[in-house]
Design a protein around this motif. Structure first.
Motif, short mmCIF file in Angstrom:
data_model
loop_
_atom_site.label_atom_id
_atom_site.label_comp_id
_atom_site.label_asym_id
_atom_site.label_seq_id
_atom_site.Cartn_x
_atom_site.Cartn_y
_atom_site.Cartn_z
N VAL A 13 0.89 -1.44 0.06
CA VAL A 13 -0.08 0.04 0.01
C VAL A 13 0.89 1.13 0.15
CG1 VAL A 13 -1.82 1.21 1.28
CG2 VAL A 13 -1.72 -1.31 1.20
N MET A 14 1.92 1.18 0.85
CA MET A 14 3.02 2.56 0.89
C MET A 14 3.58 2.67 -0.30
SD MET A 14 2.06 3.41 3.88
CE MET A 14 3.03 4.99 3.84
N ARG A 15 4.04 1.46 -1.08
CA ARG A 15 4.58 1.50 -2.36
C ARG A 15 3.81 2.08 -3.44
NH1 ARG A 15 8.07 -2.80 -0.39
NH2 ARG A 15 6.62 -4.43 -0.65
N LEU A 16 2.43 1.69 -3.29
CA LEU A 16 1.45 2.14 -4.37
C LEU A 16 1.27 3.65 -4.39
CD1 LEU A 16 -0.82 1.60 -6.22
CD2 LEU A 16 -2.49 1.42 -4.60
N LEU A 17 1.17 4.14 -2.88
CA LEU A 17 0.62 5.55 -2.80
C LEU A 17 2.24 6.38 -3.16
CD1 LEU A 17 -0.82 5.37 0.77
CD2 LEU A 17 -1.81 6.02 -1.40
N TRP A 18 3.38 5.89 -2.90
CA TRP A 18 4.64 6.51 -3.39
C TRP A 18 4.77 6.38 -4.98
CZ3 TRP A 18 7.68 9.73 -2.54
CH2 TRP A 18 9.07 9.84 -3.22
N ARG A 19 4.33 5.47 -5.53
CA ARG A 19 4.21 5.35 -7.06
C ARG A 19 3.45 6.47 -7.61
NH1 ARG A 19 4.39 -0.25 -6.24
NH2 ARG A 19 2.35 -0.38 -6.96
N GLN A 20 2.17 6.56 -7.11
CA GLN A 20 1.32 7.53 -7.48
C GLN A 20 1.72 9.03 -7.35
OE1 GLN A 20 -2.24 6.60 -5.11
NE2 GLN A 20 -2.98 5.17 -6.34
N PHE A 21 2.59 9.11 -6.12
CA PHE A 21 3.09 10.48 -6.01
C PHE A 21 4.18 10.95 -7.09
CE2 PHE A 21 6.71 12.99 -4.82
CZ PHE A 21 6.22 14.16 -4.11
N ARG A 22 4.84 9.91 -7.33
CA ARG A 22 5.90 10.20 -8.41
C ARG A 22 5.59 10.40 -9.64
NH1 ARG A 22 10.41 5.84 -8.73
NH2 ARG A 22 8.53 4.58 -8.76
#
Length: 604
Positions: free
Chosen positions: A415-424
């Motif tokens: 979940v945290m990696r998904l949120l990070w990818r969305q930010f980038r």
């Protein structure tokens, strides 16, 4: 055009900074300047403008009339001059991470508390000249900041620094003075640490090595394939004091306040609990470089520093970060699994002993942080649930539920990696996470529908069923009662620090509350024997739970008498034990969850 600032520790003994801000082509109708009213990461209106001692404006070599038009905004008179300089003094004596501090030995500059913004010009580059103190005894001061040194200024020295805009200027605090300085690389990126304040026989080499392991563990969480943090360098600005604890995150740095005894000494063989507490603080603020400094609620995009910015999601941004801070220590090998379970058990005990969790939801606590969490009074344990602590337990429950239901194929990490990818991927168009965004991200990253559980835990006041969630990992959650409960468990009060026995808090439904004792009362005696803070536990040890005692206490200088029946059953204490009969599959799940590099397994 560039906005030019100058910062001078004008009078360290009087705790005064002198600041100037120079604007080219100011608004001919009258340039306005404003100071933030709060600091991102610390959700309370702090009214930094109250510390400005005096202020004046110059244009064309002459004084220009300047008028304050509200609590934090000034307007200069009309002027046709091509340049305007505002000069002012700021009193800086807040030894915390939230504001600014200056004395003859050190300084901490928090830009939100010091640098006035020329309204309408916030997107322009900012040049900051940092000058050393004039007095000889404060000569040779060093500098550590996340700002970029300009040509001619060597890193670590007073001189010229550059920020892309006002937002970056105030998001890069500055530490000044004499301090221990360390440096290490994490995934190829330089990290620095300054420790101001004397620490006897500080083992800085150990601090650097442990922090390097920790930082690399966090970087690899978010970028497992190509480990690289979202900054080119990072700075830990640290003040070591007698008593104190706290941190505040920034885009490529953080400010830390710790007890000097929390830091390791040369020759220390095993990490102390105090040192692990310091590493947990480091871990928390570093994790924020991703979670809240970049991944953030839509209410914070952009920040409005003139007023409260409301969101119901602090349980995710602070609570998830509080969950990962110790978890990252375990995965980095800085906590054994047993030590990690001990920290979890303490958090569970703290949350479950407070009735506030049954009255206020995490969503409500997040929204009301501005008026409740950061303004706690004597009734806070009975009325305010911590979105840090209970939020971390929700993160734990969510992580375990995802791992259980996907047989370990997915976790909260995804979940945290998904949120990070969305930010980038969004780049400059990033709009933040809407109020239902965490639920949506969980479903997208894991394929699971956990909306009902999340709403019960965060919008309602339900407790996660941690006992059943932990069992598949070979961890037993047990409820125990203390054999020798301390005074707060038998009476239901918390005493103030000090020697006068004054009550700080009275907990809900306890003998003290039922008998009529109140915060502020000064305990004098129990059954005609003096009840000083140093003796009260030994005195109560002579009684059995449920016994009746007579309490004398002063209230408003009047002696009051209370009849009180001691608690029959003290509040529960929760313990996490490793199940010795757990299957090999359960052990693998536990190792995948909280790491297996943490040394020999030790039961909590």
């Amino acid at each position: 055009m560039t906005i030019r600032y100058a910062l001078r520790p004008a009078d360290p003994g009087a705790h005064l900074f002198h600041v100037t801000v120079t604007v080219e082509q100011p608004d001919p109708q009258g340039q306005r300047f404003a100071l933030p009213t709060w600091n991102p990461g610390s959700y309370m209106i702090r009214e930094f403008a109250r510390h400005i001692v005096r202020l004046s404006a110059l244009a064309g070599g002459r004084k220009l009339r300047v008028q304050k038009i509200d609590k934090h905004t000034w307007q200069c008179a009309r002027s046709d001059e091509p340049e305007l300089t505002l000069a002012y003094e700021v009193y800086a004596f807040d030894l915390s991470v939230r504001a600014s501090y200056l004395d003859s030995e050190l300084g901490l500059v928090n830009g939100a508390a010091l640098f006035l913004a020329p309204l309408g010009r916030e997107r322009e580059p900012c040049h900051l000249d940092i000058f050393p103190p004039a007095k000889e005894r404060t000569a040779n001061w060093r500098v550590l900041t996340g700002l970029t040194p300009e040509r001619g200024t060597r890193a670590g020295e007073c001189g010229a620094y550059l920020a892309r805009d006002y937002d970056e200027l105030i998001d890069c605090p500055v530490q000044l003075g004499r301090f221990e300085h360390g440096r290490f690389d994490a995934c190829g990126v330089p990290h620095e640490i300054a420790i101001g304040g004397r620490v006897a026989r500080l083992d800085l080499a150990r601090v650097q090595a442990d922090m390097a392991h920790l930082c690399e563990t966090q970087i690899r969480l978010f970028e497992p394939r190509h480990p690289r943090p979202p900054f080119e360098r990072y700075a830990f600005l640290t003040l070591a004091v007698d008593e104190g604890y706290g941190g505040l995150e920034h885009r490529n740095s953080c400010a830390l306040l710790c007890r000097r005894d929390d830091l390791p000494q040369i020759g220390m063989k095993e990490p102390t609990e105090a040192y692990r507490r310091f590493l947990g603080l480091v871990s928390h603020e570093y994790f924020h470089a991703w979670n809240v400094k970049r991944i953030k609620p839509s209410a914070f995009v952009p920040y409005d520093l003139s007023r409260e910015n409301y969101t119901r999601l602090l349980w995710a941004f602070e609570g998830f970060t509080a969950y990962y801070d110790d978890l990252m220590l375990a995965r980095a090998g800085l906590l054994t699994q047993g030590q990690y379970l001990e920290t979890l058990a303490r958090t569970i005990t703290t949350v479950m002993q407070r009735t506030s969790r049954l009255k206020q939801s995490l969503s409500e606590s997040s929204f009301d942080a501005w008026i409740k969490y950061y303004r706690q009074d004597e009734n806070a344990p009975n009325s305010v649930v911590s979105y840090y602590q209970k939020g971390s337990l929700v993160a734990l429950a969510l992580d375990l539920a995802i791992r259980n239901e996907t047989d370990g194929r997915r976790s909260l990490d995804d979940v945290m990696r998904l949120l990070w990818r969305q930010f980038r991927a969004a780049g400059a168009q990033y709009a933040g996470i809407n109020e239902d965004g965490i639920q949506q991200a969980v479903a997208q990253a894991t394929g699971l529908d956990l909306v009902r559980s999340l709403r019960a835990w965060t919008e309602g006041t339900s407790d996660p069923d941690l006992e059943n969630l932990l069992q598949p990992f070979g961890v037993l959650l047990q409820r125990k009662l203390a054999l020798d409960p301390p005074h707060f468990a038998l009476l239901g009060v918390q005493l103030q620090s000090g020697a006068d026995g004054r009550i700080a808090q009275v907990f809900d439904g306890t003998p003290a509350q039922q008998a009529g004792l109140s915060a502020g009362d000064q305990l004098v005696a129990i059954d005609d024997l003096r009840a000083s803070p140093a003796r009260i536990d030994a005195l109560l040890a002579r009684y059995a739970p449920g016994d009746t005692v007579h309490v004398l206490a002063f209230r408003r200088e009047e002696l009051k008498r209370f009849e009180l029946r001691l608690a029959r059953q003290p509040p529960p204490r929760f313990v996490l034990d490793v199940d010795p009969s757990a299957s090999a599959a359960a052990r693998r799940r536990r190792n995948s969850w909280c790491g297996e590099r943490g040394g020999a397994l030790r039961q909590a």
